[in-house]
Design an enzyme around this catalytic site. Structure first.
Site, PDB file in Angstrom:
ATOM      1  N   HIS A   1       1.138   6.176  -2.603  1.00  0.00           N
ATOM      2  CA  HIS A   1       0.050   5.223  -2.376  1.00  0.00           C
ATOM      3  C   HIS A   1      -0.706   5.117  -3.695  1.00  0.00           C
ATOM      4  O   HIS A   1      -1.454   6.005  -4.042  1.00  0.00           O
ATOM      5  CB  HIS A   1      -0.867   5.803  -1.290  1.00  0.00           C
ATOM      6  CG  HIS A   1      -1.325   4.836  -0.267  1.00  0.00           C
ATOM      7  ND1 HIS A   1      -0.661   4.638   0.919  1.00  0.00           N
ATOM      8  CD2 HIS A   1      -2.401   4.022  -0.220  1.00  0.00           C
ATOM      9  CE1 HIS A   1      -1.302   3.759   1.652  1.00  0.00           C
ATOM     10  NE2 HIS A   1      -2.365   3.360   0.978  1.00  0.00           N
TER      11      HIS A   1
ATOM     12  N   ARG B   1       6.098   4.051   5.876  1.00  0.00           N
ATOM     13  CA  ARG B   1       5.749   4.065   7.288  1.00  0.00           C
ATOM     14  C   ARG B   1       5.757   2.642   7.856  1.00  0.00           C
ATOM     15  O   ARG B   1       6.186   1.690   7.203  1.00  0.00           O
ATOM     16  CB  ARG B   1       4.388   4.738   7.485  1.00  0.00           C
ATOM     17  CG  ARG B   1       3.211   3.960   6.933  1.00  0.00           C
ATOM     18  CD  ARG B   1       1.948   4.813   6.961  1.00  0.00           C
ATOM     19  NE  ARG B   1       0.796   4.092   6.453  1.00  0.00           N
ATOM     20  CZ  ARG B   1      -0.259   4.671   5.895  1.00  0.00           C
ATOM     21  NH1 ARG B   1      -0.299   5.987   5.759  1.00  0.00           N
ATOM     22  NH2 ARG B   1      -1.279   3.946   5.465  1.00  0.00           N
ATOM     23  N   ASP B   2       5.284   2.501   9.065  1.00  0.00           N
ATOM     24  CA  ASP B   2       5.275   1.190   9.725  1.00  0.00           C
ATOM     25  C   ASP B   2       4.084   0.366   9.234  1.00  0.00           C
ATOM     26  O   ASP B   2       3.220  -0.032  10.004  1.00  0.00           O
ATOM     27  CB  ASP B   2       5.244   1.360  11.245  1.00  0.00           C
ATOM     28  CG  ASP B   2       4.022   2.127  11.727  1.00  0.00           C
ATOM     29  OD1 ASP B   2       3.398   2.848  10.908  1.00  0.00           O
ATOM     30  OD2 ASP B   2       3.692   2.027  12.921  1.00  0.00           O
ATOM     31  N   GLU B   3       4.101   0.092   7.934  1.00  0.00           N
ATOM     32  CA  GLU B   3       3.042  -0.705   7.325  1.00  0.00           C
ATOM     33  C   GLU B   3       3.634  -1.488   6.168  1.00  0.00           C
ATOM     34  O   GLU B   3       3.991  -2.646   6.331  1.00  0.00           O
ATOM     35  CB  GLU B   3       1.898   0.218   6.866  1.00  0.00           C
ATOM     36  CG  GLU B   3       0.611  -0.514   6.592  1.00  0.00           C
ATOM     37  CD  GLU B   3      -0.579   0.440   6.530  1.00  0.00           C
ATOM     38  OE1 GLU B   3      -1.654  -0.012   6.136  1.00  0.00           O
ATOM     39  OE2 GLU B   3      -0.438   1.634   6.857  1.00  0.00           O
TER      40      GLU B   3
ATOM     41  N   TRP C   1     -11.820  -5.712  -1.019  1.00  0.00           N
ATOM     42  CA  TRP C   1     -10.457  -6.133  -0.706  1.00  0.00           C
ATOM     43  C   TRP C   1     -10.315  -7.627  -1.054  1.00  0.00           C
ATOM     44  O   TRP C   1      -9.475  -8.002  -1.859  1.00  0.00           O
ATOM     45  CB  TRP C   1     -10.156  -5.873   0.769  1.00  0.00           C
ATOM     46  CG  TRP C   1      -9.620  -4.504   1.045  1.00  0.00           C
ATOM     47  CD1 TRP C   1      -8.347  -4.191   1.436  1.00  0.00           C
ATOM     48  CD2 TRP C   1     -10.317  -3.261   0.946  1.00  0.00           C
ATOM     49  NE1 TRP C   1      -8.206  -2.821   1.575  1.00  0.00           N
ATOM     50  CE2 TRP C   1      -9.402  -2.224   1.287  1.00  0.00           C
ATOM     51  CE3 TRP C   1     -11.621  -2.892   0.595  1.00  0.00           C
ATOM     52  CZ2 TRP C   1      -9.752  -0.879   1.285  1.00  0.00           C
ATOM     53  CZ3 TRP C   1     -11.977  -1.555   0.586  1.00  0.00           C
ATOM     54  CH2 TRP C   1     -11.055  -0.570   0.925  1.00  0.00           C
TER      55      TRP C   1
ATOM     56  N   ASP D   1       0.833  -1.205   0.000  1.00  0.00           N
ATOM     57  CA  ASP D   1       0.000   0.000   0.000  1.00  0.00           C
ATOM     58  C   ASP D   1       0.864   1.250   0.000  1.00  0.00           C
ATOM     59  O   ASP D   1       0.569   2.233  -0.666  1.00  0.00           O
ATOM     60  CB  ASP D   1      -0.925   0.000   1.215  1.00  0.00           C
ATOM     61  CG  ASP D   1      -0.157  -0.030   2.529  1.00  0.00           C
ATOM     62  OD1 ASP D   1       0.908  -0.674   2.586  1.00  0.00           O
ATOM     63  OD2 ASP D   1      -0.624   0.579   3.515  1.00  0.00           O
TER      64      ASP D   1
ATOM     65  N   ASP E   1      -6.075  -2.192  -2.491  1.00  0.00           N
ATOM     66  CA  ASP E   1      -5.273  -1.315  -3.339  1.00  0.00           C
ATOM     67  C   ASP E   1      -4.853  -2.051  -4.611  1.00  0.00           C
ATOM     68  O   ASP E   1      -4.911  -1.505  -5.717  1.00  0.00           O
ATOM     69  CB  ASP E   1      -4.018  -0.856  -2.590  1.00  0.00           C
ATOM     70  CG  ASP E   1      -4.311  -0.209  -1.251  1.00  0.00           C
ATOM     71  OD1 ASP E   1      -5.005  -0.840  -0.426  1.00  0.00           O
ATOM     72  OD2 ASP E   1      -3.841   0.914  -1.012  1.00  0.00           O
TER      73      ASP E   1
ATOM     74  N   GLU F   1      -2.099   8.979  -0.776  1.00  0.00           N
ATOM     75  CA  GLU F   1      -3.119   8.134  -0.139  1.00  0.00           C
ATOM     76  C   GLU F   1      -4.460   8.851  -0.049  1.00  0.00           C
ATOM     77  O   GLU F   1      -5.510   8.255  -0.239  1.00  0.00           O
ATOM     78  CB  GLU F   1      -2.648   7.742   1.260  1.00  0.00           C
ATOM     79  CG  GLU F   1      -3.607   6.860   2.017  1.00  0.00           C
ATOM     80  CD  GLU F   1      -3.042   6.410   3.356  1.00  0.00           C
ATOM     81  OE1 GLU F   1      -3.515   5.385   3.881  1.00  0.00           O
ATOM     82  OE2 GLU F   1      -2.115   7.076   3.875  1.00  0.00           O
TER      83      GLU F   1
END
Length: 899
Positions: free
Chosen positions: A774, A479-481, A541, A475, A488, A753
Site C-alpha cells: 500500500h 484483496r477484494d478492493e 481525496w 490502493d 493514496d 497500509e
C-alpha cells in the site's frame, strides 16, 4: 603576435569542430515510436548529447515525413526548447505512419547531424474509421461460471503485403493471436478506464505475423474490470453484462491497395481451456479442454457456434494514452517451506504483483491449486485472512502430457508466498516462477545512502509503486478492493514521478477523474468510480483533481495537462465553495487523516485525532492556490483575481475558526500543524511558533510520527522548511513503531497500509483492513530525493530545465546519492561527509543549467580547482549557510570543509 592569435583561433575552431554534438532519445507524446495515437497535435521531445561542458541548444529544426514525402519542416527556430514541441503542419491522417527527425544548433557554434528517424503512427481520428462490428457469443452463456470466451476467424491474403495493422478493443479483457502467435506483449488489455465514456483500443504492427494465403485470427475475452466483481457486496456487471470484441485489421499491399478484415458475422465462438476468470478470485485452466491449434490455420471449428452483434457504439473509443501493462522481473523460488500445519509453501522473497508460471507434469486430471498470500502468521503458517472475500486462487488441471506450462490470462495476484495444494505427491520448487506485472513505465529515479535500512525503505517504496501502478494507481493489489483510490494517488504522486516516468500514466488517469467527476464538481473516492455517486467529495481525496495536474506540470513541464484538466480543477474548487458558509467548509463526510497513530487502549488521549473540518479547510485553501497557479500559467487573469481573493477569505475563515489568538490550533496534532504550515494557513508571525509546537509534539511521542495518509507526505518537508531538518532525520532514522523503518525491521519488502500491520509481538492488525502493499506512506521518498540529496527545480522553474541541487545533511548518514532521469537527460548528485570533510559529485544534463548549494565554509574546490577560478562555474551570493554556484551541463566534484 597577430599570427600567434590567429593560429590559436584556428586551432580552437578546429577543436570545436571535432567535438561532438548529437541528438537522441526522440519521443512523440512522451513515448518511443507510439502506435495508434489519436492526438491531433502530437508533441516532440529530444535529448542533446555533447562532449563539451555548459552546452545549451540555441536553435532546432524538425522535419516530419509521410513515407518519402516531407509534410512539415519548421526551418531553423531560435529556441532552447527541446521538450514537448507541438506539431504545426497539415492535419495528420488516420491509420498512417509518420517519421520525424531533428537537428540542433548550440551555444558553441556547432550544428548537429540530423538525428536518427523516429516514428509515430496515428490511430483513428474519427469514429467513421471503424468498419467492424461488435461481436459476442452466438450461444447461451454459462451465467454461473462465466467462462472465458474464445473467438476465431480465417481470411485470405492474396497479394504481397507492405504493412498490416491490428486495432483491437473489448468489453472485458482480451488476448489476441494471429497464426498461432500472440499479438503484442501487452497484458490486461484494453486497460481500465471509465468505460462508458472512455474505452481504449490498442494498435499493433502485425506485418510480420501474416503470410500469403489463408490466415487465422483468434481472440480470448475475460470478465476483467468490465463485468467482474469490483468493490464489495458482490458488485458485478458495473459497466455491462455482455463481453464483446471489436477487431479491425488494416492491410496495405505492395501495390498500394488496401483491405480491411474485421469482426463480423463470419466469426465463430466457443469455450475452451480457460474457465472462470476473476480479478479478485483468480483463474481456472483445464488443459484437458485445450483447443490445440485454435488460433492457427487448419483447426477444425465445425463444432463452434456463430457470433451475435451488439450495439456497443464507437463514440467512446479512444487511443491508448499510457504505457501498457507488461511482464517485467521474474523470481525463482527462494525456498520451499513446510509450515507447522503441514502446508507446502514457496517463498519468492519479494511481495510482488503478477502471477506464477507453472511448468509441471502429471497424470490427466491431476490438479495444481495455488493460493496466494503476502505474509505468514506468527507461527509460520500461510495467512490469507487479510485478502477478505478475494479467493486469490489459480487452479490448473493437467492433461497428462509430458510437460505442461500454465499461466493466467485475465487476473493478477498480490503475493510473496504461494501455498500448493492438489493431487501431486511431489513438488519441485523449480516448477514455479513468479512473473511481475506493472505498467511499462520507464524507471527514472534511484536513491541510496549509508543507512542500509533506509536503502531497504527505498526498495520498498519502489516495489509498492510497481505493484500498484497497474494501469491505474490502486490502493492495494491483493484483496477484494484494488481500486484507484484518489487520496493514496495524490499523496504519493510527487514521489511517484521520481521513481518512474508517470507522465502518461497519470495524464490518462486524470482524464478519467474528469470523466467520473459529478456534474456538481464533486470527485469520487475511487477512479474509475465503481462505488457510485454517493462515494464522492472527501477532502484530501477529491483534491487529486488539483494536486496531481500541478505535480505533473512541475515534474514534466507539461502545460497541456493543465489545459486538459483546468475545467476539472475549477469545478472541484467551486464545489467546495458551494458547500461552504462564510468561506468555511465544515460539512459533509471526510476520511480525515486516514490511519493516523492510535495506541491500543488509549486512556490518556494519545490518539492523534485531527479535526476533519480543519483538514478540509486546509485542502480547500491548497486546491484554490493550485487553481490560481494553473490560471496564471494559462493566462486566465480573471480567474487569478477571483480565486486569489477567495483564497484570502478561506485563510481568514481558518484563523477565525481553528486558531486561538495565541496561535494554537484547535487540534494540536502533527497533521494539523503540518497542514497549516505547508499550505501557509497561518500569518508569517505565527509560523515559527507553530513549527516549534510541531517539534514539541514529535518529542512528546518519543521522536515518533503520528500522522496518517494526509499529514505524512508533508511532515519532513515542513520540518526542513522551518529549519528543523535534524528532527526530520530523527523521524527517518526511527526504527520502532510508528515509523518508516519499523516495517523494514519487521521484514517488509513493500510499504504497508498501516504503520503496525504486523505488531511487535508478530500478531496482525485487523484483517478487515491490513494490506502489506500500500504505497501511500512511501511519500517520504519525495523528501529523500528533494531534500536529503537535494535534486529539485529552481523556484519558478519546471521540468528540470533550471535545476537546484541543495543537499540537507543529517545525523546518522555519511552519504546519500540519487539519480533522476529527465527529458533532458540524467541528473545525478551525491554527498559524503568524513568528519568535517565534505564532498559532492553532481552531473547536470545538456541543455540545462543548475545552481549547486554547497554547505561548506571558506574556500572550496570544483574539479580540483578553487571555486573562484573554476571553468564554467559562477560563484553567487551565499544563501542560508550555503555557498551557491551556477553551472552549466557537465560533471562537478566539489570538496570543502563543513560549517
Amino acid at each position: 603576435m597577430k599570427k600567434i592569435v590567429l593560429l590559436f583561433a584556428v586551432l580552437l575552431n578546429g577543436m570545436v569542430a571535432l567535438a561532438q554534438l548529437s541528438v537522441g532519445g526522440l519521443l512523440t507524446e512522451n513515448q518511443q515510436s507510439p502506435m495508434g495515437m489519436d492526438v491531433a497535435l502530437p508533441r516532440f521531445t529530444w535529448m542533446l548529447q555533447s562532449d563539451l561542458p555548459a552546452t545549451l541548444q540555441t536553435a532546432y529544426e524538425i522535419t516530419v515525413l509521410q513515407g518519402k514525402k516531407k509534410i512539415w519542416n519548421t526551418g531553423k527556430i531560435s529556441s532552447d526548447q527541446s521538450v514537448l514541441i507541438e506539431y504545426g503542419g497539415p492535419a495528420l491522417q488516420s491509420d498512417t505512419r509518420y517519421h520525424w527527425q531533428v537537428r540542433v544548433w548550440d551555444n558553441h557554434g556547432r550544428v548537429s547531424n540530423w538525428s536518427e528517424s523516429a516514428t509515430f503512427h496515428m490511430g483513428f481520428l474519427s469514429v467513421d474509421q471503424w468498419k467492424s462490428k461488435w461481436i459476442t457469443l452466438g450461444f447461451q452463456e454459462d451465467s454461473v461460471n462465466r467462462p472465458v470466451h474464445y473467438y476465431r476467424n480465417t481470411f485470405l491474403v492474396r497479394k504481397k503485403i507492405s504493412s498490416a495493422t491490428a486495432y483491437i478493443t473489448s468489453q472485458g479483457m482480451y488476448e489476441g493471436f494471429l497464426n498461432g502467435q500472440r499479438i503484442g506483449n501487452d497484458y490486461l488489455t484494453p486497460g481500465w478506464t471509465s468505460y462508458k465514456k472512455r474505452l481504449q483500443y490498442q494498435v499493433y504492427d502485425v506485418t510480420g505475423q501474416l503470410k500469403p494465403g489463408e490466415n487465422a485470427v483468434g481472440v480470448m475475452l475475460g470478465n476483467g474490470w468490465f463485468r467482474g466483481t469490483l468493490g464489495w457486496t458482490n458488485n458485478v456487471n458495473i459497466y455491462g453484462k455482455e463481453l464483446a470484441l471489436l477487431f479491425q485489421l488494416h492491410i496495405t499491399y505492395a501495390d498500394g491497395s488496401k483491405e480491411i478484415i474485421g469482426s463480423n458475422e463470419q466469426w465463430k465462438s466457443s469455450y475452451g481451456a480457460v474457465g472462470s476468470s476473476e480479478i479478485y478470485h483468480g483463474e481456472e485452466i483445464d488443459a484437458r479442454k485445450e483447443l490445440t491449434g485454435w488460433t492457427a490455420v487448419g483447426f477444425n471449428d465445425a463444432s463452434w457456434k456463430g457470433v451475435r452483434f451488439i450495439d456497443a457504439g464507437y463514440s467512446h473509443l479512444i487511443g491508448t494514452y499510457n504505457e501498457p501493462v507488461r511482464k517485467h522481473e521474474t523470481f525463482k523460488s527462494a525456498r520451499l517451506i513446510i509450515t507447522p500445519k503441514g502446508e507446502k509453501v514457496i517463498d519468492f522473497g519479494q511481495n510482488l504483483v503478477g502471477w506464477v508460471k507453472v511448468t509441471a507434469s502429471g497424470k490427466s486430471g491431476d490438479r495444481i491449486i495455488l493460493k496466494h498470500a503476502e505474509v505468514l502468521d506468527k507461527l509460520g503458517n500461510f495467512y490469507t485472512e487479510n485478502m477478505r472475500a478475494a479467493k486469490t486462487t489459480a487452479t490448473y488441471v493437467l492433461s497428462g502430457k509430458a510437460q505442461e506450462v500454465f499461466e493466467p490470462h485475465f487476473t493478477f495476484y498480490g503475493f510473496r508466498y504461494i501455498k500448493i495444494e492438489g493431487d501431486l505427491q511431489t513438488i519441485d520448487p523449480s516448477w514455479f516462477e513468479a512473473i511481475v506485472l506493472y505498467s511499462d513505465m520507464q524507471r527514472t529515479g534511484d536513491f541510496s545512502s549509508s543507512h542500509p535500512l533506509v536503502n531497504q525503505l527505498q526498495h520498498n517504496i519502489q516495489w509498492g509503486q510497481r505493484g500498484n501502478f497497474l494501469d491505474v494507481p490502486t490502493d492495494c493489489p491483493q484483496r477484494d478492493e484494488r481500486l484507484g483510490w484518489t487520496g493514496d494517488a495524490q499523496a504519493f504522486s510527487r514521489t511517484a514521478s521520481f521513481n518512474f516516468n508517470v507522465h502518461n500514466f497519470f495524464a490518462k488517469w486524470l482524464r478519467d477523474v474528469e470523466a467520473d467527476q459529478l456534474p456538481n464538481g464533486s470527485v469520487p473516492y475511487v477512479i474509475p468510480n465503481v462505488l457510485g455517486a454517493g462515494a464522492t467529495g472527501s477532502t484530501g481525496w477529491a483534491d487529486v483533481a488539483t494536486i496531481i495536474p500541478w505535480n505533473l506540470y512541475l515534474a514534466y513541464g507539461d502545460k497541456r495537462v493543465l489545459e486538459n484538466q483546468y475545467a476539472s480543477m475549477k469545478r472541484w474548487v467551486d464545489f467546495m465553495e458551494s458547500k461552504s458558509k462564510n468561506d468555511l467548509w465544515n460539512t459533509g463526510f471526510h476520511f480525515g487523516d486516514w490511519l493516523f497513530y492510535r495506541p491500543f487502549d488509549d486512556n490518556d488521549g494519545r490518539s492523534a485525532v485531527t479535526d476533519k473540518y480543519l483538514i478540509a479547510q486546509c485542502f480547500y485553501a491548497h486546491s484554490t492556490q493550485l487553481l490560481v497557479y494553473a490560471a496564471q500559467v494559462l493566462g486566465k487573469q480573471e480567474d487569478v483575481r477571483y480565486y486569489s481573493d477567495r483564497l484570502k477569505k478561506i485563510k481568514t475563515a481558518f484563523l477565525q475558526e481553528y486558531v486561538t489568538p495565541s496561535g494554537r490550533l484547535v487540534s494540536g496534532t502533527q497533521t494539523a500543524l503540518v497542514l497549516a504550515l505547508n499550505f501557509d494557513m497561518l500569518p508569517e508571525a505565527m509560523r515559527a511558533s507553530a513549527a516549534n509546537r510541531l517539534v514539541e509534539n514529535i518529542a512528546s511521542y518519543g521522536n515518533h510520527l503520528s500522522t496518517g495518509f494526509l499529514g505524512t507526505p508533508y511532515l519532513c518537508e515542513v520540518l526542513t522548511r522551518f529549519g528543523k531538518t535534524d528532527i526530520a532525520y530523527a523521524l527517518l532514522r526511527q526504527e520502532s513503531f510508528p515509523s518508516w523503518l519499523y516495517p523494514v525491521k519487521m521484514g517488509a519488502t513493500t510499504i504497508w497500509e498501516r504503520w503496525s500491520g504486523i505488531r511487535p509481538d508478530s500478531t496482525f492488525e485487523p484483517a478487515s483492513m491490513n494490506s502489506f502493499n500500500h504505497y501511500a506512506y512511501g511519500a517520504i521518498g519525495d523528501w529523500m530525493y528533494r531534500r536529503m540529496v537535494g535534486i529539485d527545480n529552481q523556484d519558478g522553474s519546471i521540468g528540470y530545465k533550471h535545476i537546484r541541487i541543495q543537499p540537507h545533511l543529517g545525523e546518522g548518514f555519511t552519504e546519500a546519492k540519487a539519480t533522476q532521469e529527465t527529458y533532458y537527460g540524467a541528473i545525478s548528485s551525491g554527498w559524503k561527509v568524513n568528519g568535517k570533510a565534505f564532498s559532492m559529485e553532481s552531473t547536470i544534463p545538456t541543455n540545462t543549467r543548475a545552481k549547486l548549494y554547497v554547505p561548506v565554509e571558506g574556500e572550496f574546490q570544483i574539479n580540483g580547482v578553487n571555486a573562484n577560478s573554476a571553468t564554467g562555474a559562477r560563484l553567487l551570493a551565499s544563501e542560508n549557510g550555503y555557498q551557491v554556484i551556477e553551472v552549466g551541463s557537465g560533471a562537478y566534484r566539489i570538496t570543502g570543509t563543513l560549517r
